[in-house]
Design a protein around this motif. Structure first.
Motif, PDB file in Angstrom:
ATOM      1  N   ALA A   1     -47.868 -64.871 -55.184  1.00  0.00           N
ATOM      2  CA  ALA A   1     -46.489 -64.367 -55.332  1.00  0.00           C
ATOM      3  C   ALA A   1     -45.761 -64.390 -53.984  1.00  0.00           C
ATOM      4  CB  ALA A   1     -46.518 -62.940 -55.888  1.00  0.00           C
ATOM      5  N   LEU A   2     -46.488 -64.072 -52.920  1.00  0.00           N
ATOM      6  CA  LEU A   2     -45.868 -64.116 -51.591  1.00  0.00           C
ATOM      7  C   LEU A   2     -45.465 -65.535 -51.235  1.00  0.00           C
ATOM      8  CD1 LEU A   2     -48.119 -61.589 -49.650  1.00  0.00           C
ATOM      9  CD2 LEU A   2     -45.644 -61.433 -49.970  1.00  0.00           C
ATOM     10  N   ARG A   3     -46.381 -66.484 -51.516  1.00  0.00           N
ATOM     11  CA  ARG A   3     -46.047 -67.885 -51.224  1.00  0.00           C
ATOM     12  C   ARG A   3     -44.793 -68.302 -51.983  1.00  0.00           C
ATOM     13  NH1 ARG A   3     -52.255 -70.112 -51.502  1.00  0.00           N
ATOM     14  NH2 ARG A   3     -52.657 -70.086 -49.259  1.00  0.00           N
ATOM     15  N   GLU A   4     -44.695 -67.869 -53.224  1.00  0.00           N
ATOM     16  CA  GLU A   4     -43.540 -68.253 -54.029  1.00  0.00           C
ATOM     17  C   GLU A   4     -42.253 -67.603 -53.497  1.00  0.00           C
ATOM     18  OE1 GLU A   4     -44.197 -67.859 -58.255  1.00  0.00           O
ATOM     19  OE2 GLU A   4     -42.017 -67.992 -58.554  1.00  0.00           O
ATOM     20  N   ALA A   5     -42.332 -66.313 -53.169  1.00  0.00           N
ATOM     21  CA  ALA A   5     -41.135 -65.596 -52.698  1.00  0.00           C
ATOM     22  C   ALA A   5     -40.622 -66.186 -51.386  1.00  0.00           C
ATOM     23  CB  ALA A   5     -41.456 -64.114 -52.516  1.00  0.00           C
ATOM     24  N   VAL A   6     -41.528 -66.441 -50.458  1.00  0.00           N
ATOM     25  CA  VAL A   6     -41.097 -66.976 -49.154  1.00  0.00           C
ATOM     26  C   VAL A   6     -40.615 -68.420 -49.320  1.00  0.00           C
ATOM     27  CG1 VAL A   6     -41.820 -67.466 -46.789  1.00  0.00           C
ATOM     28  CG2 VAL A   6     -42.684 -65.426 -47.947  1.00  0.00           C
ATOM     29  N   GLY A   7     -41.337 -69.179 -50.157  1.00  0.00           N
ATOM     30  CA  GLY A   7     -40.991 -70.591 -50.354  1.00  0.00           C
ATOM     31  C   GLY A   7     -39.660 -70.791 -51.051  1.00  0.00           C
ATOM     32  N   SER A   8     -39.149 -69.738 -51.679  1.00  0.00           N
ATOM     33  CA  SER A   8     -37.889 -69.894 -52.421  1.00  0.00           C
ATOM     34  C   SER A   8     -36.660 -69.790 -51.516  1.00  0.00           C
ATOM     35  CB  SER A   8     -37.793 -68.821 -53.514  1.00  0.00           C
ATOM     36  OG  SER A   8     -37.564 -67.558 -52.913  1.00  0.00           O
ATOM     37  N   VAL A   9     -36.849 -69.418 -50.251  1.00  0.00           N
ATOM     38  CA  VAL A   9     -35.697 -69.239 -49.356  1.00  0.00           C
ATOM     39  C   VAL A   9     -35.394 -70.547 -48.619  1.00  0.00           C
ATOM     40  CG1 VAL A   9     -34.759 -67.946 -47.400  1.00  0.00           C
ATOM     41  CG2 VAL A   9     -36.308 -66.813 -49.017  1.00  0.00           C
ATOM     42  N   SER A  10     -34.180 -71.035 -48.779  1.00  0.00           N
ATOM     43  CA  SER A  10     -33.801 -72.275 -48.087  1.00  0.00           C
ATOM     44  C   SER A  10     -32.878 -71.955 -46.912  1.00  0.00           C
ATOM     45  CB  SER A  10     -33.098 -73.223 -49.058  1.00  0.00           C
ATOM     46  OG  SER A  10     -31.898 -72.626 -49.504  1.00  0.00           O
ATOM     47  N   TYR A  11     -32.843 -72.864 -45.969  1.00  0.00           N
ATOM     48  CA  TYR A  11     -31.991 -72.716 -44.786  1.00  0.00           C
ATOM     49  C   TYR A  11     -31.040 -73.895 -44.696  1.00  0.00           C
ATOM     50  CZ  TYR A  11     -34.158 -68.801 -42.271  1.00  0.00           C
ATOM     51  OH  TYR A  11     -34.575 -67.555 -41.885  1.00  0.00           O
ATOM     52  N   ARG A  12     -29.916 -73.686 -44.026  1.00  0.00           N
ATOM     53  CA  ARG A  12     -29.030 -74.816 -43.742  1.00  0.00           C
ATOM     54  C   ARG A  12     -29.127 -75.171 -42.252  1.00  0.00           C
ATOM     55  NH1 ARG A  12     -26.186 -70.327 -45.200  1.00  0.00           N
ATOM     56  NH2 ARG A  12     -24.638 -69.525 -43.725  1.00  0.00           N
ATOM     57  N   PRO A  13     -28.974 -76.474 -41.954  1.00  0.00           N
ATOM     58  CA  PRO A  13     -29.092 -76.903 -40.557  1.00  0.00           C
ATOM     59  C   PRO A  13     -27.763 -76.804 -39.815  1.00  0.00           C
ATOM     60  CG  PRO A  13     -28.825 -78.811 -41.966  1.00  0.00           C
ATOM     61  CD  PRO A  13     -28.768 -77.603 -42.870  1.00  0.00           C
ATOM     62  N   THR A  14     -27.836 -76.787 -38.501  1.00  0.00           N
ATOM     63  CA  THR A  14     -26.630 -76.858 -37.663  1.00  0.00           C
ATOM     64  C   THR A  14     -26.911 -77.757 -36.466  1.00  0.00           C
ATOM     65  OG1 THR A  14     -25.905 -74.608 -38.228  1.00  0.00           O
ATOM     66  CG2 THR A  14     -25.014 -75.561 -36.210  1.00  0.00           C
ATOM     67  N   LEU A  15     -26.021 -78.721 -36.240  1.00  0.00           N
ATOM     68  CA  LEU A  15     -26.052 -79.485 -34.993  1.00  0.00           C
ATOM     69  C   LEU A  15     -25.074 -78.801 -34.049  1.00  0.00           C
ATOM     70  CD1 LEU A  15     -25.985 -83.093 -36.503  1.00  0.00           C
ATOM     71  CD2 LEU A  15     -27.888 -82.031 -35.271  1.00  0.00           C
ATOM     72  N   SER A  16     -25.561 -78.386 -32.877  1.00  0.00           N
ATOM     73  CA  SER A  16     -24.707 -77.708 -31.890  1.00  0.00           C
ATOM     74  C   SER A  16     -24.445 -78.659 -30.729  1.00  0.00           C
ATOM     75  CB  SER A  16     -25.411 -76.480 -31.315  1.00  0.00           C
ATOM     76  OG  SER A  16     -25.198 -75.366 -32.097  1.00  0.00           O
ATOM     77  N   ALA A  17     -23.203 -79.125 -30.608  1.00  0.00           N
ATOM     78  CA  ALA A  17     -22.853 -80.009 -29.493  1.00  0.00           C
ATOM     79  C   ALA A  17     -22.216 -79.189 -28.380  1.00  0.00           C
ATOM     80  CB  ALA A  17     -21.882 -81.086 -29.971  1.00  0.00           C
ATOM     81  N   ILE A  18     -22.618 -79.474 -27.157  1.00  0.00           N
ATOM     82  CA  ILE A  18     -22.083 -78.782 -25.977  1.00  0.00           C
ATOM     83  C   ILE A  18     -21.269 -79.822 -25.203  1.00  0.00           C
ATOM     84  CG2 ILE A  18     -22.692 -77.464 -23.911  1.00  0.00           C
ATOM     85  CD1 ILE A  18     -23.740 -76.228 -26.569  1.00  0.00           C
ATOM     86  N   LEU A  19     -20.008 -79.527 -24.957  1.00  0.00           N
ATOM     87  CA  LEU A  19     -19.103 -80.504 -24.339  1.00  0.00           C
ATOM     88  C   LEU A  19     -18.478 -79.883 -23.090  1.00  0.00           C
ATOM     89  CD1 LEU A  19     -17.204 -81.433 -27.652  1.00  0.00           C
ATOM     90  CD2 LEU A  19     -19.299 -82.497 -26.764  1.00  0.00           C
ATOM     91  N   HIS A  20     -18.683 -80.524 -21.942  1.00  0.00           N
ATOM     92  CA  HIS A  20     -18.152 -79.971 -20.684  1.00  0.00           C
ATOM     93  C   HIS A  20     -16.970 -80.804 -20.174  1.00  0.00           C
ATOM     94  CE1 HIS A  20     -17.825 -79.469 -16.290  1.00  0.00           C
ATOM     95  NE2 HIS A  20     -18.118 -78.205 -16.567  1.00  0.00           N
ATOM     96  N   TYR A  21     -15.987 -80.092 -19.600  1.00  0.00           N
ATOM     97  CA  TYR A  21     -14.798 -80.749 -19.049  1.00  0.00           C
ATOM     98  C   TYR A  21     -14.490 -80.135 -17.671  1.00  0.00           C
ATOM     99  CZ  TYR A  21     -14.399 -81.689 -24.024  1.00  0.00           C
ATOM    100  OH  TYR A  21     -14.680 -82.055 -25.315  1.00  0.00           O
TER     101      TYR A  21
END
Ligand SMILES: Cc1cc2nc3c(=O)[nH]c(=O)nc-3n(C[C@H](O)[C@H](O)[C@H](O)COP(=O)(O)OP(=O)(O)OC[C@H]3O[C@@H](n4cnc5c(N)ncnc54)[C@H](O)[C@@H]3O)c2cc1C
Length: 356
Positions: free
Chosen positions: A195-215
């Motif tokens: 049940a623990l494997r199922e509960a934890v496995g059911s959570v999805s994440y979204r990705p983020t690309l973080s760009a750092i731009l210097h001027y």
């Protein structure tokens, strides 16, 4: 003395250790990275410091109190507001709630949160230690004897082949997909494991690309950050790191451009140059300033597991506690926020510390 292992030195893991600072519990934190504070991360380059994961700690009253208690020295409250923009690129002043809340970081970066909390504990932090397998084994007790539970312990193995433990209790704090991988590699004679494997496995994440731009020039705007409120723009968030005292030398600009979840997902494995070029072009269009298409240096961080899409079933997650297995993190509360993860870890630490 009881022993506790915490996997992950992010806000949740450190929060758990902090809650146990006065308890008679021997705490070891195993962290795969070189630094602490997880996705609340800071990098240094060319005289600049930038928080390239979490931008700031969005506070509530008890978080404000805690951060001040940790020391006002070097603590930064980003004063300029966060404004909003929509998919058509229209920018407008943010609502009052956003503008008024404190936005905390530190002159030397947001990782100060974990460093300051850990300084107040006796926890041992084993860095560059990636846990890959977990086992609950008998450590010499006699079955059927009262108190036999105490003779069982959690053993951990890392990717360098080192063994850690036994520990009386274990807190897992990596993002849910990584915690699910650990549970898949867990040997534990328990009816609760499926049940623990199922509960934890059911959570999805979204990705983020973080760009750092210097001027090498200043940008004069009345806001610190812009957030895309309809979630339909390629850019999810854009902010000016120079609004944080101590982060960027005078006369320079350092933009943090977080690409939206959909764009990040589609372009996750694109070459770094292509991602930062696209981010710079999008920043130039959004801010209506052609100069921004051509930063003089850039950086990129790929966050595979940036923010949880939902939380896990809290009742199921607590079933392992009878054997000393606990979970903490933003995915446990279902909100990708530093302070939520921190207090979730803190509450787990309090439960472990009860009566000790
Ligand atoms: C781009 C971005 C922007 C964000 N912006 C904000 C913001 O502005 N404000 C805000 O409040 N929140 C923000 N967040 C969310 C915030 O960073 C997270 O919610 C918070 O860090 C969650 O803390 P945690 O302790 O649950 O997990 P984490 O911070 O992910 O910590 C988990 C730790 O576990 C370690 N770990 C993982 N697997 C293993 C293993 N097998 N063995 C050992 N160690 C392991 C990791 O290295 C990490 O240090 C942002 C996140 C991202 C990525």
């Amino acid at each position: 003395m009881e022993s506790l292992a915490i996997v992950g030195a992010g806000p949740a893991g450190v929060g758990a250790a902090y809650a146990l600072r006065d308890a008679d519990v021997d705490v070891t934190i195993l962290e795969k990275s070189r630094g602490v504070c997880g996705r609340a991360a800071t990098r240094r380059r060319n005289d600049c410091r930038y928080d390239h994961g979490a931008n700031y700690v969005k506070a509530d009253d008890r978080t404000d109190d805690l951060l001040r208690e940790l020391g006002e020295d070097g603590l930064v409250d980003v004063e300029l507001p966060v404004w909003t923009f929509t998919s058509d690129g229209a920018i407008s002043a943010g609502d009052e709630e956003r503008g008024d809340a404190h936005k905390w970081t530190w002159e030397t970066g947001i990782t100060q949160l974990a460093k300051r909390l850990l300084d107040r504990t006796d926890a041992t932090v084993e860095r560059e230690t990636r846990v890959e397998a977990v086992e609950r084994v008998e450590t010499g007790g006699v079955d059927g004897v009262e108190g036999a539970r105490d003779e069982w312990g959690w053993h951990l193995a890392d990717t360098d082949g080192e063994a850690h433990g036994p520990f009386d209790a274990l807190v897992l704090t990596p993002p849910a997909p990584q915690t699910a991988a650990l549970l898949a590699a867990t040997h534990w004679q328990s009816e609760h494991l499926p049940a623990l494997r199922e509960a934890v496995g059911s959570v999805s994440y979204r990705p983020t690309l973080s760009a750092i731009l210097h001027y090498p020039f200043e940008l004069d705007r009345p806001w610190y950050g812009l957030v895309n409120v309809d979630k339909d723009h390629d850019v999810g968030w854009l902010s000016r790191e120079e609004c944080k005292r101590g982060h960027v030398p005078d006369g320079e600009t350092l933009l943090v451009v977080q690409l939206g979840a959909e764009w990040s997902d589609e372009h996750y494995d694109d070459p770094e140059g292509a991602v930062v070029d696209a981010a710079a072009a999008k920043a130039a269009t959004l801010l209506d300033d052609d100069r921004l298409a051509d930063p003089d240096w850039t950086d990129l961080q790929r966050w595979r597991y940036a923010q949880p899409n939902e939380g896990a079933d809290a009742d199921v997650l607590r079933r392992g506690e009878v054997d000393g297995l606990y979970f903490a993190g933003d995915w446990v509360v279902g909100e990708g926020r530093v302070h939520r993860a921190l207090w979730n870890g803190y509450e787990v630490g309090e439960r472990i510390g009860e009566g000790r």
